[in-house]
Scaffold this motif. Sequence first.
Motif, PDB file in Angstrom:
ATOM      1  N   GLN A  40     -17.856  22.758  79.280  1.00 53.73           N
ATOM      2  CA  GLN A  40     -18.513  21.555  78.206  1.00 53.73           C
ATOM      3  C   GLN A  40     -19.647  21.261  79.409  1.00 53.73           C
ATOM      4  O   GLN A  40     -20.415  20.628  78.400  1.00 53.73           O
ATOM      5  CB  GLN A  40     -17.672  20.391  78.139  1.00 53.73           C
ATOM      6  N   LYS A  42     -23.501  21.279  81.203  1.00 57.44           N
ATOM      7  CA  LYS A  42     -24.445  22.243  80.755  1.00 57.44           C
ATOM      8  C   LYS A  42     -23.916  23.348  81.992  1.00 57.44           C
ATOM      9  O   LYS A  42     -24.190  24.473  81.697  1.00 57.44           O
ATOM     10  CB  LYS A  42     -25.698  21.690  81.061  1.00 57.44           C
ATOM     11  N   GLN A  45     -22.150  25.911  80.398  1.00 52.75           N
ATOM     12  CA  GLN A  45     -22.099  26.561  79.143  1.00 52.75           C
ATOM     13  C   GLN A  45     -23.489  27.615  80.255  1.00 52.75           C
ATOM     14  O   GLN A  45     -23.115  29.016  79.112  1.00 52.75           O
ATOM     15  CB  GLN A  45     -22.902  25.866  78.249  1.00 52.75           C
TER      16      GLN A  45
END
Length: 196
Positions: A40, A42, A45
């Motif tokens: 989760q 940055k 992702q």
Amino acid sequence: MRKLAFAAPLVAMGCGMIAFAQSGPPTKVGIIHIHNAIIQTKDGQKAAAEMDAKFAPKRKELDEKQSELAKLQTQYRNSANTMSEEARQKLAREIDQKTKMLQRDMDDAQAEFEQEQQRILNELGQKMMVVIDKYANDRGFSLILDVSSPQTPVLYASNTIDITRDIIELYDKNSGLPGEAKPAAEAKPAATAPPK
């Protein structure tokens, strides 16, 4: 009678020691879903998007092979009664060969994907451990447990001690360059109040 008189001071002393032990500084415990925290962030992702892009051509290739195999299987079912024995056996061998090749290709792709995923999790996990260590030291945690795995020995934990969200925010806040967390010395505490 004397035995009871002798035992009474021992019981009193034992109760006093228990009370003293309980009055010591409280142990601060937290839990984290480390796998969720990593994916989760940055960086997590971004890594997931890069993996999707990297493996998209292979997925497309496997889908095409699977579609081709399905067509052959349909052809075999629909015309098995009208084909010659030789043609039917040839088609059956081709289906068998393509099934084995597809399974091998799928296994290889899955192994490659899992290896890449593990590499990314390890890389980001090391960066996250720096953040967790700083967070725990700054807030006086004695113990932080990872409850990501279903096999974790933790049977119950209050949501009030879950630090996952705090760690994600702190990781993202202290991420210097894309994909790179700042050293622990530069990390700053999250703005949110520590769990009690």
